[in-house]
Scaffold this motif. Sequence first.
Motif, PDB file in Angstrom:
ATOM      1  N   GLN A  92       7.554  -3.787  -0.341  1.00 23.60           N
ATOM      2  CA  GLN A  92       7.655  -3.224  -1.691  1.00 23.60           C
ATOM      3  C   GLN A  92       6.773  -3.986  -2.675  1.00 23.60           C
ATOM      4  O   GLN A  92       6.148  -3.385  -3.549  1.00 23.60           O
ATOM      5  N   ARG A  93       6.715  -5.310  -2.510  1.00 24.72           N
ATOM      6  CA  ARG A  93       5.873  -6.121  -3.395  1.00 24.72           C
ATOM      7  C   ARG A  93       4.401  -5.777  -3.189  1.00 24.72           C
ATOM      8  O   ARG A  93       3.647  -5.614  -4.145  1.00 24.72           O
ATOM      9  N   VAL A  94       3.988  -5.647  -1.938  1.00 26.78           N
ATOM     10  CA  VAL A  94       2.588  -5.375  -1.630  1.00 26.78           C
ATOM     11  C   VAL A  94       2.200  -3.957  -2.040  1.00 26.78           C
ATOM     12  O   VAL A  94       1.150  -3.738  -2.642  1.00 26.78           O
ATOM     13  N   VAL A  95       3.044  -2.995  -1.714  1.00 27.20           N
ATOM     14  CA  VAL A  95       2.741  -1.597  -2.033  1.00 27.20           C
ATOM     15  C   VAL A  95       2.789  -1.380  -3.535  1.00 27.20           C
ATOM     16  O   VAL A  95       1.943  -0.690  -4.096  1.00 27.20           O
ATOM     17  N   GLY A  96       3.771  -1.991  -4.176  1.00 30.44           N
ATOM     18  CA  GLY A  96       3.862  -1.915  -5.629  1.00 30.44           C
ATOM     19  C   GLY A  96       4.349  -0.574  -6.131  1.00 30.44           C
ATOM     20  O   GLY A  96       4.460   0.394  -5.378  1.00 30.44           O
ATOM     21  N   PRO A  97       4.614  -0.504  -7.418  1.00 34.24           N
ATOM     22  CA  PRO A  97       5.144   0.730  -8.002  1.00 34.24           C
ATOM     23  C   PRO A  97       4.069   1.802  -8.213  1.00 34.24           C
ATOM     24  O   PRO A  97       4.386   2.977  -8.308  1.00 34.24           O
ATOM     25  N   ARG A  98       2.809   1.397  -8.262  1.00 36.39           N
ATOM     26  CA  ARG A  98       1.733   2.362  -8.522  1.00 36.39           C
ATOM     27  C   ARG A  98       1.033   2.715  -7.215  1.00 36.39           C
ATOM     28  O   ARG A  98      -0.041   2.234  -6.919  1.00 36.39           O
ATOM     29  N   ARG A  99       1.666   3.569  -6.424  1.00 31.53           N
ATOM     30  CA  ARG A  99       1.090   3.972  -5.147  1.00 31.53           C
ATOM     31  C   ARG A  99       0.187   5.175  -5.353  1.00 31.53           C
ATOM     32  O   ARG A  99       0.350   5.944  -6.295  1.00 31.53           O
ATOM     33  N   LEU A 100      -0.757   5.358  -4.427  1.00 30.44           N
ATOM     34  CA  LEU A 100      -1.636   6.519  -4.480  1.00 30.44           C
ATOM     35  C   LEU A 100      -0.869   7.766  -4.063  1.00 30.44           C
ATOM     36  O   LEU A 100      -0.039   7.718  -3.158  1.00 30.44           O
ATOM     37  N   SER A 101      -1.146   8.873  -4.703  1.00 30.34           N
ATOM     38  CA  SER A 101      -0.517  10.134  -4.338  1.00 30.34           C
ATOM     39  C   SER A 101      -1.218  10.698  -3.102  1.00 30.34           C
ATOM     40  O   SER A 101      -2.445  10.776  -3.044  1.00 30.34           O
ATOM     41  N   LEU A 102      -0.429  11.094  -2.128  1.00 27.29           N
ATOM     42  CA  LEU A 102      -0.977  11.663  -0.892  1.00 27.29           C
ATOM     43  C   LEU A 102      -0.774  13.176  -0.859  1.00 27.29           C
ATOM     44  O   LEU A 102      -0.965  13.800   0.181  1.00 27.29           O
ATOM     45  N   MET A 161     -15.945   2.373   5.006  1.00 28.89           N
ATOM     46  CA  MET A 161     -16.382   2.738   3.664  1.00 28.89           C
ATOM     47  C   MET A 161     -15.172   2.601   2.729  1.00 28.89           C
ATOM     48  O   MET A 161     -14.039   2.877   3.139  1.00 28.89           O
ATOM     49  N   PRO A 162     -15.386   2.184   1.482  1.00 28.83           N
ATOM     50  CA  PRO A 162     -14.262   1.928   0.577  1.00 28.83           C
ATOM     51  C   PRO A 162     -13.274   3.083   0.433  1.00 28.83           C
ATOM     52  O   PRO A 162     -12.062   2.865   0.432  1.00 28.83           O
ATOM     53  N   GLN A 163     -13.760   4.309   0.333  1.00 24.76           N
ATOM     54  CA  GLN A 163     -12.851   5.446   0.161  1.00 24.76           C
ATOM     55  C   GLN A 163     -12.018   5.685   1.417  1.00 24.76           C
ATOM     56  O   GLN A 163     -10.815   5.957   1.342  1.00 24.76           O
ATOM     57  N   ARG A 164     -12.638   5.569   2.571  1.00 24.42           N
ATOM     58  CA  ARG A 164     -11.913   5.759   3.838  1.00 24.42           C
ATOM     59  C   ARG A 164     -10.896   4.632   4.028  1.00 24.42           C
ATOM     60  O   ARG A 164      -9.770   4.863   4.468  1.00 24.42           O
ATOM     61  N   ARG A 165     -11.287   3.411   3.701  1.00 27.71           N
ATOM     62  CA  ARG A 165     -10.385   2.263   3.820  1.00 27.71           C
ATOM     63  C   ARG A 165      -9.172   2.440   2.904  1.00 27.71           C
ATOM     64  O   ARG A 165      -8.034   2.250   3.316  1.00 27.71           O
ATOM     65  N   ALA A 166      -9.419   2.858   1.662  1.00 24.83           N
ATOM     66  CA  ALA A 166      -8.322   3.057   0.710  1.00 24.83           C
ATOM     67  C   ALA A 166      -7.385   4.160   1.186  1.00 24.83           C
ATOM     68  O   ALA A 166      -6.155   4.013   1.108  1.00 24.83           O
ATOM     69  N   ALA A 167      -7.926   5.247   1.693  1.00 23.43           N
ATOM     70  CA  ALA A 167      -7.085   6.348   2.184  1.00 23.43           C
ATOM     71  C   ALA A 167      -6.255   5.911   3.388  1.00 23.43           C
ATOM     72  O   ALA A 167      -5.060   6.203   3.471  1.00 23.43           O
ATOM     73  N   ALA A 188       0.559   2.419   4.109  1.00 21.73           N
ATOM     74  CA  ALA A 188       1.522   1.795   3.205  1.00 21.73           C
ATOM     75  C   ALA A 188       2.765   2.671   3.068  1.00 21.73           C
ATOM     76  O   ALA A 188       3.894   2.160   3.062  1.00 21.73           O
ATOM     77  N   GLU A 189       2.578   3.981   2.975  1.00 22.86           N
ATOM     78  CA  GLU A 189       3.728   4.891   2.886  1.00 22.86           C
ATOM     79  C   GLU A 189       4.557   4.842   4.169  1.00 22.86           C
ATOM     80  O   GLU A 189       5.781   4.809   4.131  1.00 22.86           O
ATOM     81  N   ARG A 190       3.874   4.826   5.300  1.00 27.59           N
ATOM     82  CA  ARG A 190       4.583   4.747   6.584  1.00 27.59           C
ATOM     83  C   ARG A 190       5.317   3.411   6.704  1.00 27.59           C
ATOM     84  O   ARG A 190       6.470   3.360   7.136  1.00 27.59           O
ATOM     85  N   LEU A 191       4.647   2.341   6.340  1.00 25.21           N
ATOM     86  CA  LEU A 191       5.237   1.008   6.431  1.00 25.21           C
ATOM     87  C   LEU A 191       6.468   0.886   5.531  1.00 25.21           C
ATOM     88  O   LEU A 191       7.485   0.312   5.934  1.00 25.21           O
ATOM     89  N   LEU A 192       6.396   1.450   4.358  1.00 23.49           N
ATOM     90  CA  LEU A 192       7.531   1.420   3.436  1.00 23.49           C
ATOM     91  C   LEU A 192       8.721   2.177   4.028  1.00 23.49           C
ATOM     92  O   LEU A 192       9.863   1.694   3.992  1.00 23.49           O
TER      93      LEU A 192
END
Length: 116
Positions: free
Chosen positions: A41-51, A78-84, A90-94
Amino acid sequence: EQLLDVDVETGFSLLARLRRQPRSPTIDGLVEARDRLNEVQRVVGPRRLSLDGLAPGRVRALAADAATAKAQRLRQRMPQRRAATLACYAERLLAEAHDDVIDRAADRGPQPGVAQ
Protein backbone atom coordinates in the motif's frame (compact mmCIF):
# COMPACT_ATOMS: atom_id res chain seq x y z
CA GLU A 1 9.45 2.85 -10.63
CA GLN A 2 10.67 2.36 -7.06
CA LEU A 3 9.63 -1.30 -7.38
CA LEU A 4 12.68 -1.73 -9.60
CA ASP A 5 15.19 -0.25 -7.13
CA VAL A 6 17.69 -2.84 -5.91
CA ASP A 7 18.69 -2.90 -2.25
CA VAL A 8 22.49 -2.78 -2.11
CA GLU A 9 22.60 -4.95 1.02
CA THR A 10 20.38 -7.80 -0.19
CA GLY A 11 20.84 -7.50 -3.95
CA PHE A 12 17.07 -7.89 -4.42
CA SER A 13 14.69 -5.39 -5.93
CA LEU A 14 11.65 -4.25 -4.00
CA LEU A 15 9.61 -5.99 -6.70
CA ALA A 16 11.32 -9.33 -5.98
CA ARG A 17 10.86 -8.92 -2.25
CA LEU A 18 7.15 -8.06 -2.48
CA ARG A 19 6.51 -11.02 -4.78
CA ARG A 20 7.22 -13.42 -1.93
CA GLN A 21 3.96 -14.37 -0.28
CA PRO A 22 3.86 -15.49 3.34
CA ARG A 23 3.20 -19.21 3.61
CA SER A 24 3.06 -19.92 7.31
CA PRO A 25 -0.45 -20.56 8.69
CA THR A 26 0.68 -19.22 12.06
CA ILE A 27 0.30 -15.87 13.73
CA ASP A 28 3.77 -15.03 12.39
CA GLY A 29 2.45 -15.66 8.86
CA LEU A 30 -0.46 -13.34 9.55
CA VAL A 31 1.91 -10.63 10.79
CA GLU A 32 4.12 -11.11 7.70
CA ALA A 33 1.06 -10.86 5.44
CA ARG A 34 -0.09 -7.68 7.19
CA ASP A 35 3.39 -6.14 6.95
CA ARG A 36 3.57 -7.02 3.25
CA LEU A 37 0.15 -5.46 2.64
CA ASN A 38 1.24 -2.28 4.42
CA GLU A 39 4.38 -2.09 2.32
CA VAL A 40 2.50 -2.72 -0.92
CA GLN A 41 0.00 0.00 0.00
CA ARG A 42 2.87 2.37 0.78
CA VAL A 43 4.60 1.66 -2.53
CA VAL A 44 1.46 1.73 -4.67
CA GLY A 45 0.19 4.81 -2.90
CA PRO A 46 -3.19 6.49 -3.08
CA ARG A 47 -2.64 7.92 -6.58
CA ARG A 48 -2.71 4.80 -8.74
CA LEU A 49 -2.98 4.83 -12.52
CA SER A 50 -6.42 4.10 -13.94
CA LEU A 51 -6.51 0.87 -15.93
CA ASP A 52 -10.06 1.45 -17.20
CA GLY A 53 -8.95 1.96 -20.80
CA LEU A 54 -7.12 -1.37 -21.00
CA ALA A 55 -8.72 -4.68 -21.91
CA PRO A 56 -8.83 -7.06 -18.91
CA GLY A 57 -6.83 -9.66 -20.82
CA ARG A 58 -4.11 -7.11 -21.53
CA VAL A 59 -3.99 -6.09 -17.86
CA ARG A 60 -3.61 -9.76 -16.85
CA ALA A 61 -0.90 -10.32 -19.46
CA LEU A 62 1.13 -7.30 -18.39
CA ALA A 63 0.76 -8.22 -14.71
CA ALA A 64 1.80 -11.82 -15.42
CA ASP A 65 4.86 -10.58 -17.29
CA ALA A 66 5.91 -8.36 -14.39
CA ALA A 67 5.30 -11.20 -11.93
CA THR A 68 8.18 -13.18 -13.41
CA ALA A 69 10.45 -10.60 -15.05
CA LYS A 70 13.66 -9.45 -13.42
CA ALA A 71 13.76 -5.80 -12.40
CA GLN A 72 16.69 -5.22 -14.75
CA ARG A 73 14.66 -6.45 -17.73
CA LEU A 74 11.70 -4.26 -16.81
CA ARG A 75 13.97 -1.24 -16.40
CA GLN A 76 15.17 -1.67 -20.00
CA ARG A 77 11.69 -1.25 -21.44
CA MET A 78 10.41 1.92 -23.02
CA PRO A 79 9.08 4.25 -20.29
CA GLN A 80 5.42 3.96 -21.31
CA ARG A 81 5.53 0.16 -21.53
CA ARG A 82 7.39 -0.04 -18.20
CA ALA A 83 4.83 2.21 -16.50
CA ALA A 84 1.90 0.20 -17.90
CA THR A 85 3.46 -3.10 -16.86
CA LEU A 86 4.22 -1.89 -13.34
CA ALA A 87 0.76 -0.31 -12.95
CA CYS A 88 -0.93 -3.57 -13.92
CA TYR A 89 1.28 -5.57 -11.61
CA ALA A 90 0.78 -3.10 -8.75
CA GLU A 91 -2.98 -3.70 -8.92
CA ARG A 92 -2.46 -7.46 -8.93
CA LEU A 93 0.06 -7.25 -6.09
CA LEU A 94 -2.31 -5.15 -4.00
CA ALA A 95 -5.14 -7.66 -4.51
CA GLU A 96 -2.85 -10.59 -3.68
CA ALA A 97 -1.58 -8.88 -0.54
CA HIS A 98 -5.15 -8.31 0.67
CA ASP A 99 -6.02 -11.93 -0.11
CA ASP A 100 -2.96 -13.17 1.78
CA VAL A 101 -4.00 -11.33 4.94
CA ILE A 102 -7.50 -12.81 4.70
CA ASP A 103 -6.11 -16.29 3.98
CA ARG A 104 -3.68 -16.17 6.90
CA ALA A 105 -6.45 -14.97 9.22
CA ALA A 106 -8.72 -17.77 7.98
CA ASP A 107 -5.89 -20.30 8.44
CA ARG A 108 -5.83 -19.37 12.09
CA GLY A 109 -9.52 -20.27 12.35
CA PRO A 110 -11.35 -20.45 15.65
CA GLN A 111 -8.93 -21.05 18.48
CA PRO A 112 -9.75 -23.52 21.25
CA GLY A 113 -10.49 -21.80 24.53
CA VAL A 114 -11.05 -18.42 22.87
CA ALA A 115 -14.53 -16.90 23.13
CA GLN A 116 -16.15 -16.26 19.77
